[in-house]
Design a protein around this motif. Structure first.
Motif, PDB file in Angstrom:
ATOM      1  N   THR A  85       0.865  -1.185   0.000  1.00 59.27           N
ATOM      2  CA  THR A  85       0.000   0.000   0.000  1.00 59.27           C
ATOM      3  C   THR A  85       0.898   1.230   0.000  1.00 59.27           C
ATOM      4  N   ASP A  86       0.311   2.386  -0.131  1.00 61.14           N
ATOM      5  CA  ASP A  86       1.094   3.618  -0.054  1.00 61.14           C
ATOM      6  C   ASP A  86       1.766   3.747   1.309  1.00 61.14           C
ATOM      7  N   ASP A  87       1.083   3.299   2.358  1.00 65.44           N
ATOM      8  CA  ASP A  87       1.640   3.375   3.711  1.00 65.44           C
ATOM      9  C   ASP A  87       2.632   2.252   4.000  1.00 65.44           C
ATOM     10  N   ASP A  88       2.556   1.166   3.264  1.00 60.39           N
ATOM     11  CA  ASP A  88       3.436  -0.002   3.457  1.00 60.39           C
ATOM     12  C   ASP A  88       3.866  -0.520   2.084  1.00 60.39           C
ATOM     13  N   PRO A  89       4.753   0.237   1.400  1.00 61.63           N
ATOM     14  CA  PRO A  89       5.108  -0.121   0.021  1.00 61.63           C
ATOM     15  C   PRO A  89       6.016  -1.344  -0.103  1.00 61.63           C
ATOM     16  N   ASP A  90       6.641  -1.769   0.985  1.00 66.37           N
ATOM     17  CA  ASP A  90       7.591  -2.881   0.929  1.00 66.37           C
ATOM     18  C   ASP A  90       7.296  -3.931   1.999  1.00 66.37           C
ATOM     19  N   PRO A  91       6.108  -4.539   1.968  1.00 69.30           N
ATOM     20  CA  PRO A  91       5.783  -5.512   3.017  1.00 69.30           C
ATOM     21  C   PRO A  91       6.721  -6.717   3.024  1.00 69.30           C
ATOM     22  N   GLU A  92       7.308  -7.041   1.878  1.00 68.93           N
ATOM     23  CA  GLU A  92       8.250  -8.169   1.819  1.00 68.93           C
ATOM     24  C   GLU A  92       9.500  -7.898   2.644  1.00 68.93           C
ATOM     25  N   MET A  93       9.842  -6.641   2.834  1.00 68.78           N
ATOM     26  CA  MET A  93      11.000  -6.280   3.662  1.00 68.78           C
ATOM     27  C   MET A  93      10.604  -6.203   5.139  1.00 68.78           C
ATOM     28  N   ARG A  94       9.425  -5.644   5.395  1.00 69.91           N
ATOM     29  CA  ARG A  94       8.961  -5.507   6.780  1.00 69.91           C
ATOM     30  C   ARG A  94       8.739  -6.867   7.437  1.00 69.91           C
ATOM     31  N   THR A  95       8.075  -7.772   6.736  1.00 66.83           N
ATOM     32  CA  THR A  95       7.734  -9.074   7.312  1.00 66.83           C
ATOM     33  C   THR A  95       8.914 -10.043   7.349  1.00 66.83           C
ATOM     34  N   ALA A  96       9.972  -9.748   6.622  1.00 64.49           N
ATOM     35  CA  ALA A  96      11.115 -10.676   6.530  1.00 64.49           C
ATOM     36  C   ALA A  96      11.825 -10.873   7.857  1.00 64.49           C
ATOM     37  N   VAL A  97      11.756  -9.914   8.759  1.00 68.26           N
ATOM     38  CA  VAL A  97      12.449 -10.073  10.038  1.00 68.26           C
ATOM     39  C   VAL A  97      11.826 -11.169  10.887  1.00 68.26           C
ATOM     40  N   ASP A  98      10.633 -11.636  10.517  1.00 67.76           N
ATOM     41  CA  ASP A  98       9.981 -12.735  11.226  1.00 67.76           C
ATOM     42  C   ASP A  98      10.313 -14.092  10.618  1.00 67.76           C
ATOM     43  N   ILE A  99      11.120 -14.092   9.571  1.00 72.08           N
ATOM     44  CA  ILE A  99      11.476 -15.336   8.875  1.00 72.08           C
ATOM     45  C   ILE A  99      12.978 -15.548   9.045  1.00 72.08           C
ATOM     46  N   PRO A 100      13.399 -16.738   9.468  1.00 65.29           N
ATOM     47  CA  PRO A 100      14.839 -16.986   9.627  1.00 65.29           C
ATOM     48  C   PRO A 100      15.589 -16.793   8.298  1.00 65.29           C
ATOM     49  N   LEU A 101      16.750 -16.170   8.374  1.00 65.04           N
ATOM     50  CA  LEU A 101      17.540 -15.914   7.167  1.00 65.04           C
ATOM     51  C   LEU A 101      17.830 -17.193   6.374  1.00 65.04           C
ATOM     52  N   PRO A 102      18.171 -18.325   7.015  1.00 60.00           N
ATOM     53  CA  PRO A 102      18.402 -19.535   6.212  1.00 60.00           C
ATOM     54  C   PRO A 102      17.188 -19.939   5.366  1.00 60.00           C
ATOM     55  N   ARG A 103      15.990 -19.736   5.889  1.00 68.26           N
ATOM     56  CA  ARG A 103      14.787 -20.046   5.109  1.00 68.26           C
ATOM     57  C   ARG A 103      14.631 -19.065   3.948  1.00 68.26           C
ATOM     58  N   LEU A 104      14.874 -17.778   4.205  1.00 75.42           N
ATOM     59  CA  LEU A 104      14.802 -16.793   3.124  1.00 75.42           C
ATOM     60  C   LEU A 104      15.793 -17.116   2.016  1.00 75.42           C
ATOM     61  N   LEU A 105      17.008 -17.492   2.408  1.00 74.96           N
ATOM     62  CA  LEU A 105      18.036 -17.842   1.422  1.00 74.96           C
ATOM     63  C   LEU A 105      17.654 -19.103   0.644  1.00 74.96           C
ATOM     64  N   ALA A 106      17.081 -20.086   1.326  1.00 70.48           N
ATOM     65  CA  ALA A 106      16.649 -21.320   0.647  1.00 70.48           C
ATOM     66  C   ALA A 106      15.526 -21.026  -0.342  1.00 70.48           C
ATOM     67  N   ASP A 107      14.571 -20.187   0.061  1.00 69.41           N
ATOM     68  CA  ASP A 107      13.483 -19.805  -0.850  1.00 69.41           C
ATOM     69  C   ASP A 107      14.030 -19.066  -2.072  1.00 69.41           C
ATOM     70  N   TYR A 108      14.989 -18.197  -1.830  1.00 66.82           N
ATOM     71  CA  TYR A 108      15.613 -17.429  -2.921  1.00 66.82           C
ATOM     72  C   TYR A 108      16.331 -18.373  -3.890  1.00 66.82           C
ATOM     73  N   GLU A 109      17.057 -19.343  -3.355  1.00 65.47           N
ATOM     74  CA  GLU A 109      17.773 -20.287  -4.216  1.00 65.47           C
ATOM     75  C   GLU A 109      16.802 -21.172  -4.984  1.00 65.47           C
ATOM     76  N   GLU A 110      15.752 -21.646  -4.321  1.00 64.82           N
ATOM     77  CA  GLU A 110      14.756 -22.486  -4.997  1.00 64.82           C
ATOM     78  C   GLU A 110      14.114 -21.727  -6.154  1.00 64.82           C
ATOM     79  N   GLN A 111      13.764 -20.498  -5.898  1.00 66.20           N
ATOM     80  CA  GLN A 111      13.165 -19.677  -6.934  1.00 66.20           C
ATOM     81  C   GLN A 111      14.164 -19.392  -8.060  1.00 66.20           C
ATOM     82  N   SER A 112      15.416 -19.130  -7.708  1.00 64.91           N
ATOM     83  CA  SER A 112      16.445 -18.878  -8.724  1.00 64.91           C
ATOM     84  C   SER A 112      16.562 -20.055  -9.678  1.00 64.91           C
ATOM     85  N   ALA A 113      16.467 -21.270  -9.141  1.00 63.90           N
ATOM     86  CA  ALA A 113      16.534 -22.462  -9.989  1.00 63.90           C
ATOM     87  C   ALA A 113      15.362 -22.489 -10.973  1.00 63.90           C
ATOM     88  N   ARG A 114      14.164 -22.124 -10.509  1.00 59.98           N
ATOM     89  CA  ARG A 114      12.998 -22.069 -11.410  1.00 59.98           C
ATOM     90  C   ARG A 114      13.224 -21.058 -12.525  1.00 59.98           C
TER      91      ARG A 114
END
Length: 171
Positions: A85-114
């Motif tokens: 939203t205009d008030d929350d333009p980057d929710p993917e950055m805001r909510t990421a602190v609730d997700i462990p970095l290893p999981r974020l990195l694994a999701d990023y790698e899985e998607q990169s392969a696709r």
């Protein structure tokens, strides 16, 4: 850490583009190696409260999703980007602190392969299903170049954040 290289195994355009994109992705992952869970969530820049290692990796993952799946393939917007939203333009950055970095990195790698498969399965001149805001339709080559640019720019942010949270430089 995997050995990163920006030197392609062949000199055709597709291989060069894919190599540079993987190099930028690998660099982003390397910037996060060995960081503590607490430091991965720290936002050391007072004017940028969303600028965390977790937030940046999440952003990179969702940027690729947007350009490859939403713009190029024409899929409907989903995930945290659909909640922007205009008030929350980057929710993917805001909510990421609730997700462990290893999981974020694994999701990023899985998607990169696709997306590696997507790039290999389509011609570089293939036109995106969705247009840019100005009505023009980009081709796959432009999408790849744009994602390289975006990832490389955010690698600079990852450099700064990493140095500020735990003093590590390089990578």
């Amino acid at each position: 850490m995997n050995r990163r290289t920006d030197t392609p195994p062949a000199w055709d355009e597709r291989t060069q583009l894919a190599t540079f994109l993987d190099y930028a992705r690998d660099t982003a992952r390397a910037k996060c190696e060995g960081v503590s869970a607490a430091d991965a969530r720290k936002a050391p820049l007072p004017a940028s409260p969303l600028m965390t290692l977790c937030g940046l990796i999440s952003h990179l993952r969702w940027v690729e999703y947007y350009w490859f799946q939403v713009v190029f393939l024409g899929e409907e917007l989903a995930g945290p980007l659909a909640e922007a939203t205009d008030d929350d333009p980057d929710p993917e950055m805001r909510t990421a602190v609730d997700i462990p970095l290893p999981r974020l990195l694994a999701d990023y790698e899985e998607q990169s392969a696709r997306y590696r498969r997507l790039v290999s399965d389509h011609e570089l001149d293939s036109t995106a299903e969705r247009s840019l805001s100005d009505g023009r339709h980009v081709d796959l080559r432009w999408v790849i170049l744009h994602v390289i640019e975006e990832t490389s720019r955010h690698n600079g942010h990852l450099d700064v954040v990493r140095e500020l949270v735990d003093g590590r430089t390089g990578a």
